[in-house]
Design an enzyme around this catalytic site. Sequence first.
Site, PDB file in Angstrom:
ATOM      1  N   HIS A   1      38.588  44.254  42.714  1.00 27.14           N
ATOM      2  CA  HIS A   1      37.425  44.188  43.602  1.00 27.14           C
ATOM      3  C   HIS A   1      37.315  45.561  44.264  1.00 27.14           C
ATOM      4  CE1 HIS A   1      39.035  40.002  43.826  1.00 27.14           C
ATOM      5  NE2 HIS A   1      37.791  39.621  43.933  1.00 27.14           N
TER       6      HIS A   1
ATOM      7  N   ASP B   1      39.754  46.030  47.118  1.00 30.57           N
ATOM      8  CA  ASP B   1      41.191  46.073  46.796  1.00 30.57           C
ATOM      9  C   ASP B   1      41.660  47.524  46.748  1.00 30.57           C
ATOM     10  OD1 ASP B   1      40.862  43.381  46.232  1.00 30.57           O
ATOM     11  OD2 ASP B   1      40.801  43.670  44.060  1.00 30.57           O
TER      12      ASP B   1
HETATM   13  C1  XUL Z   1      39.229  33.280  43.815  1.00 32.00           C
HETATM   14  C2  XUL Z   1      39.236  34.029  42.567  1.00 32.00           C
HETATM   15  C3  XUL Z   1      38.822  35.463  42.649  1.00 32.00           C
HETATM   16  C4  XUL Z   1      38.056  35.953  41.463  1.00 32.00           C
HETATM   17  C5  XUL Z   1      37.515  37.351  41.628  1.00 32.00           C
HETATM   18  O1  XUL Z   1      39.598  31.955  43.686  1.00 32.00           O
HETATM   19  O2  XUL Z   1      39.605  33.520  41.538  1.00 32.00           O
HETATM   20  O3  XUL Z   1      39.954  36.225  42.862  1.00 32.00           O
HETATM   21  O4  XUL Z   1      38.825  35.918  40.314  1.00 32.00           O
HETATM   22  O5  XUL Z   1      36.727  37.493  42.738  1.00 32.00           O
END
Ligand code: XUL
Length: 440
Positions: free
Chosen positions: A101, A104
């Site tokens: 993300h 992150d």
């Molecule tokens: C949350 C989840 C996230 C997604 C990416 O449950 O799975 O980490 O994978 O935003």
Amino acid sequence: MSEIFANLPYVKYEGPESQNPFAFKFYDADRIVLGKPMKEHLHFAMAWWHNMCATGTDMFGVGTADKSFGAVPGTMEHAYAKVDAGFEFMEKLGVDYFCFHDVDLVPEAETIAETNRRLDEITDYILEKMQKTGKKCLWGTANMFGNPRFANGAGSSNSVDVFCFAAAQVKKALDMTVKLGGKGYVFWGGREGYETLWNTDMKLEQENIAALMHMAVDYGRSIGFDGDFYIEPKPKEPMKHQYDFDAATAIGFLKQYGLDKDFKINVEANHATLAGHTFQHELRVSAINGMLGSIDANQGDLLLGWDTDEFPSNVYETTACMYEILKAGGLKNGGFNFDAKTRRPSYTYDDMFYAFILGMDSFALGLLNAARIIEDGRIDGFVAERYAGYETELGRKIRSGKATLTELAARAEEMGKPAMPGSGKQEYLHSIINQLMLKN
Ligand code: XUL
Ligand code: CO
């Protein structure tokens, strides 16, 4: 740059008899399975958020793991330290991909311009590391659920200003994904749902999510993104209800809004079970719709019932998963992202290594088992035989949509009564699966 995991070795395959905790027992990267090396079947990825950021914080207590990697959290120095640690980790485990993300990677700044400048700086550094090590980006995404501005959602927010902010983050995350050569872009609708229908315009919210996705497709294609967009379904948590409840719901949504050519599904095992489905069910639904995109490889705990994001250890599940993937012809742009975290009491660097060894071995076993099930042929043979009636002239007529109720009713009358449809043989088939799995 000093080694972060200096006391930890490069993890190698040693075989099923090995008692070395830092060796793979089943994941043998170059072993050929159904004509391809394991590492080509299994594009493993490290989730930046869990592995490089999460410290084990939960609603009852602060973190237990130290992820400072020698720097002060919340600084750019720390962002660089996480890159160094992340690449060293991937090299030592033989993990070739990562997922991220935006937030992150760097601490979010007061202004979006400054956050974006930081993101440019860190992705320059990541790119340098990728060129040196050959590591790759599997997919990128924007975190549109953590910051308080997203309390009411992002694409589904009641606020136009927040919607603009979400658009800005998606734009930047797409820029970064393309810069890093990622072949996927994920929408996990963290807060795209509702807490109560009494304050919610569901139609407007869903149309707005679709509008944001269309803008993402238009922008992504305009900057050369030729990979897949993914929806990652999840039924609940953090919201009471999330619109991307499960694969079937997300596929219906994508078709309704004309997004199905650009999007596929990123199936997460723990999200499947939260939706009251098996992981295999979600994979099958995606596959039969031509939308099996990528995997978030983890597992939940059915006795807990929330999103525990554990490292996969259930070989029955990984076998079913790999069976579905092999039958679907493999994952094109996707891979196996360990969206998983070590348990809060497992807070050492050693535990991070054990976790990946467990996950990679579990999927290697799943692959070996699934290949054996397919090569054995009894399961697929039984299924083909079960539907053989639809290979007859009448069966084909029904399947091609040319039969009429009148014609079939006449035939039913002629018949008197149909023969029993044949045993489903569930117990027999499950015993074949056990027999083939336990051959290892
Ligand atoms: C949350 C989840 C996230 C997604 C990416 O449950 O799975 O980490 O994978 O935003
Ligand atoms: Co996930």
